[in-house]
Design a protein around this motif. Structure first.
Motif, PDB file in Angstrom:
ATOM      1  N   MET A  14      11.196  -3.838   8.745  1.00 43.60           N
ATOM      2  CA  MET A  14      11.488  -2.830   7.724  1.00 43.60           C
ATOM      3  C   MET A  14      12.801  -3.127   7.005  1.00 43.60           C
ATOM      4  SD  MET A  14       9.085  -0.652   7.335  1.00 43.60           S
ATOM      5  CE  MET A  14       7.815  -1.892   7.691  1.00 43.60           C
ATOM      6  N   GLU A  15      13.771  -3.667   7.745  1.00 46.34           N
ATOM      7  CA  GLU A  15      15.052  -4.018   7.132  1.00 46.34           C
ATOM      8  C   GLU A  15      14.867  -5.139   6.106  1.00 46.34           C
ATOM      9  OE1 GLU A  15      18.978  -3.789   6.186  1.00 46.34           O
ATOM     10  OE2 GLU A  15      17.860  -2.432   7.515  1.00 46.34           O
ATOM     11  N   ILE A  16      14.030  -6.118   6.454  1.00 48.43           N
ATOM     12  CA  ILE A  16      13.750  -7.220   5.523  1.00 48.43           C
ATOM     13  C   ILE A  16      12.992  -6.711   4.304  1.00 48.43           C
ATOM     14  CG2 ILE A  16      12.478  -9.382   5.243  1.00 48.43           C
ATOM     15  CD1 ILE A  16      13.019  -9.927   8.215  1.00 48.43           C
ATOM     16  N   LEU A  17      11.987  -5.892   4.536  1.00 47.15           N
ATOM     17  CA  LEU A  17      11.183  -5.372   3.424  1.00 47.15           C
ATOM     18  C   LEU A  17      12.006  -4.489   2.484  1.00 47.15           C
ATOM     19  CD1 LEU A  17       7.875  -4.434   5.297  1.00 47.15           C
ATOM     20  CD2 LEU A  17       8.223  -6.338   3.705  1.00 47.15           C
ATOM     21  N   SER A  18      12.995  -3.782   3.010  1.00 50.06           N
ATOM     22  CA  SER A  18      13.802  -2.890   2.172  1.00 50.06           C
ATOM     23  C   SER A  18      14.622  -3.644   1.133  1.00 50.06           C
ATOM     24  CB  SER A  18      14.730  -2.047   3.050  1.00 50.06           C
ATOM     25  OG  SER A  18      15.756  -2.834   3.627  1.00 50.06           O
ATOM     26  N   LYS A  19      14.728  -4.961   1.287  1.00 50.42           N
ATOM     27  CA  LYS A  19      15.482  -5.776   0.331  1.00 50.42           C
ATOM     28  C   LYS A  19      14.600  -6.310  -0.803  1.00 50.42           C
ATOM     29  CE  LYS A  19      18.593  -7.308   4.038  1.00 50.42           C
ATOM     30  NZ  LYS A  19      19.752  -6.492   3.613  1.00 50.42           N
ATOM     31  N   LEU A  20      13.302  -6.009  -0.748  1.00 50.91           N
ATOM     32  CA  LEU A  20      12.377  -6.528  -1.754  1.00 50.91           C
ATOM     33  C   LEU A  20      12.307  -5.620  -2.976  1.00 50.91           C
ATOM     34  CD1 LEU A  20       9.387  -7.687   0.494  1.00 50.91           C
ATOM     35  CD2 LEU A  20      11.284  -9.061  -0.416  1.00 50.91           C
ATOM     36  N   PRO A  21      11.861  -6.148  -4.121  1.00 53.81           N
ATOM     37  CA  PRO A  21      11.684  -5.319  -5.320  1.00 53.81           C
ATOM     38  C   PRO A  21      10.590  -4.275  -5.117  1.00 53.81           C
ATOM     39  CG  PRO A  21      11.689  -7.664  -5.871  1.00 53.81           C
ATOM     40  CD  PRO A  21      11.601  -7.574  -4.381  1.00 53.81           C
ATOM     41  N   VAL A  22      10.666  -3.196  -5.881  1.00 52.59           N
ATOM     42  CA  VAL A  22       9.683  -2.121  -5.785  1.00 52.59           C
ATOM     43  C   VAL A  22       8.280  -2.635  -6.094  1.00 52.59           C
ATOM     44  CG1 VAL A  22       8.913   0.040  -6.854  1.00 52.59           C
ATOM     45  CG2 VAL A  22      11.317  -0.272  -6.230  1.00 52.59           C
ATOM     46  N   LYS A  23       8.163  -3.544  -7.045  1.00 52.42           N
ATOM     47  CA  LYS A  23       6.851  -4.081  -7.413  1.00 52.42           C
ATOM     48  C   LYS A  23       6.180  -4.754  -6.225  1.00 52.42           C
ATOM     49  CE  LYS A  23       4.626  -7.105 -10.826  1.00 52.42           C
ATOM     50  NZ  LYS A  23       4.863  -8.007 -11.988  1.00 52.42           N
ATOM     51  N   SER A  24       6.947  -5.501  -5.428  1.00 48.96           N
ATOM     52  CA  SER A  24       6.390  -6.150  -4.242  1.00 48.96           C
ATOM     53  C   SER A  24       5.999  -5.127  -3.195  1.00 48.96           C
ATOM     54  CB  SER A  24       7.410  -7.130  -3.662  1.00 48.96           C
ATOM     55  OG  SER A  24       7.715  -8.148  -4.583  1.00 48.96           O
ATOM     56  N   LEU A  25       6.832  -4.126  -2.991  1.00 46.76           N
ATOM     57  CA  LEU A  25       6.542  -3.098  -2.001  1.00 46.76           C
ATOM     58  C   LEU A  25       5.293  -2.309  -2.373  1.00 46.76           C
ATOM     59  CD1 LEU A  25      10.174  -1.818  -1.356  1.00 46.76           C
ATOM     60  CD2 LEU A  25       8.787  -3.283   0.120  1.00 46.76           C
ATOM     61  N   THR A  26       5.075  -2.114  -3.650  1.00 44.85           N
ATOM     62  CA  THR A  26       3.873  -1.415  -4.102  1.00 44.85           C
ATOM     63  C   THR A  26       2.618  -2.202  -3.725  1.00 44.85           C
ATOM     64  OG1 THR A  26       5.090  -0.453  -5.957  1.00 44.85           O
ATOM     65  CG2 THR A  26       2.699  -0.437  -6.101  1.00 44.85           C
ATOM     66  N   ARG A  27       2.702  -3.521  -3.860  1.00 43.35           N
ATOM     67  CA  ARG A  27       1.569  -4.359  -3.450  1.00 43.35           C
ATOM     68  C   ARG A  27       1.348  -4.286  -1.946  1.00 43.35           C
ATOM     69  NH1 ARG A  27       3.915  -8.943  -6.113  1.00 43.35           N
ATOM     70  NH2 ARG A  27       3.393  -9.078  -8.310  1.00 43.35           N
TER      71      ARG A  27
END
Length: 403
Positions: A14-27
């Motif tokens: 979750m810590e790694i994912l929180s650094k990603l852009p919103v567009k990637s998280l939406t996918r």
């Protein structure tokens, strides 16, 4: 021999994912239910937003209006210098079709859109494409009695203006404030003389309703650039006195205690009417761009206040042909508009003025061209999802002539 399966702890994932852009998280919402639900928790949303702040992942929107169709739209600009701030995509907002809304914000990645001529407003998350149309005002419009005409007048027009959008940390609530102008006339007269009354309305996202608050002693003026919200406080420039006795002031509103206050504009701004002062947010602080009203070889001074103390950040000398600042991008780059209505960039590091790959020849309504900076956010507003077909993607060039 089978290799042992290596799994990362969920907290680290979750810590790694929180650094990603919103567009990637939406996918990645489709990867598994756990990820989808985790992305919606306040902890993850806060981590993602603060990572964007820390990394200065600034996003820029250019608010525009097609001069032929009068359709409002927003151009999302690249923020990489090697791309010279080209337009990545144009966004049309269907819930403001045939209207020209003003854009206010940003706060936690959210923005507010307001139509000044109609009781029509919305909160918008440009990162997730979620928007929430606000309910119409429930504020009473009292009848106006004219002592000169000795009769009650008829409400003829209502206008909404000088809005601001911010966050109340005391109640964990997003709020919209707007000033309302009421025009009354004597309907029995052929050429009635208009009479005006004023109100202030405050919207709460938590209660999804408007309420009236006391009108301040001073009225804001139209001299702000983009966002005017800093740490729970909204700001507007205001003024007092006659032409030769003019004095500039700053009107502020605290979203927490819902009170107005007045701050002085220091002596550094020069005398009216020789200088303009535009308020803006610069690096998380209230700032002011001061520039002469004479629009030939314009120079700009940037001042920033911290705990009531104003400090001069820098001076940009003699930019020929520039008539109006639009706001700042990354690293102190200043966007400006010239006499031909073109959007230019003053590079703070090289002290050079650059032409951008932004076609503005259709944007005949120059007053609508405004710049808005925001950081991506996953904040939810209990709204609906914007239809993807209203996003026109242009990875290499501007599409203002391709509607």
């Amino acid at each position: 021999m089978q290799r042992p399966r290596f799994e990362l702890p969920e907290a680290l994932v979750m810590e790694i994912l929180s650094k990603l852009p919103v567009k990637s998280l939406t996918r990645f919402n489709c990867v598994c239910k756990y990820w989808c639900s985790s992305f919606q928790t306040p902890h993850f949303i806060s981590n993602n937003y603060h990572n964007n702040l820390q990394n200065n992942n600034l996003n820029l929107l250019l608010s525009r209006c097609d001069g032929n169709t009068f359709q409002p739209y927003f151009s999302q600009l690249s923020t990489e210098k090697d791309q010279n701030y080209i337009v990545k995509q144009n966004i049309h907002l269907p819930f403001f079709k045939n209207d020209t809304p003003s854009l206010y914000g940003a706060c936690h990645g959210l923005m507010c859109l307001l139509d000044p001529s109609k009781d029509k407003a919305a909160i918008w998350n440009p990162s997730t494409r979620e928007f929430k149309i606000l309910p119409p005002s429930s504020i009473q419009r009292p009848p106006y009695f004219s002592p000169f005409e000795e009769t009650y007048l008829t409400l003829d027009d209502v206008e909404f203006y000088h809005a601001a959008f911010g966050f109340d940390s005391k109640t964990d609530d997003y709020k919209v404030i707007r000033f309302v102008s009421l025009t009354f006339v004597n309907s029995e007269e052929e050429h009635p003389h208009p009479h005006s009354m004023y109100q202030v309305e405050l919207y709460s996202l938590r209660s999804n309703s408007w309420k009236e608050i006391p009108y301040p002693e001073y009225t804001p003026t139209y001299t702000t650039l983009g966002n005017i919200y800093v740490d729970g406080i909204c700001y507007w420039k205001t003024e007092t006195g006659a032409y030769l006795d003019f004095r500039g002031l700053i009107l502020s509103f605290d979203m927490g205690n819902e009170k107005f206050s007045i701050l002085p504009i220091p002596e550094f701004v020069g005398s009216f009417p020789e200088y303009y002062v535009d308020l803006l947010v610069f690096n998380g602080s209230l700032g002011a761009i001061v520039y002469p009203s004479e629009r030939i070889d314009t120079s700009f001074d940037l001042w920033v206040t911290s705990e009531g103390v104003w400090t001069k950040q820098f001076n940009i000398k003699s930019i020929s042909g520039v008539v109006h600042p639009l706001g700042f991008g990354k690293n102190g780059d200043l966007f400006v508009r010239d006499t031909n209505n073109e959007v230019l960039l003053f590079d703070a590091s090289t002290q050079e003025l650059k032409e951008l790959e932004i076609n503005t020849y259709l944007d005949h309504i120059w007053a609508v061209i405004t710049l808005h900076a925001y950081f991506e956010s996953l904040v939810h507003i209990n709204g609906v999802q914007e239809v993807e077909k209203h996003v026109i993607r242009q990875p290499t060039r501007d599409a203002s002539n391709e509607y």
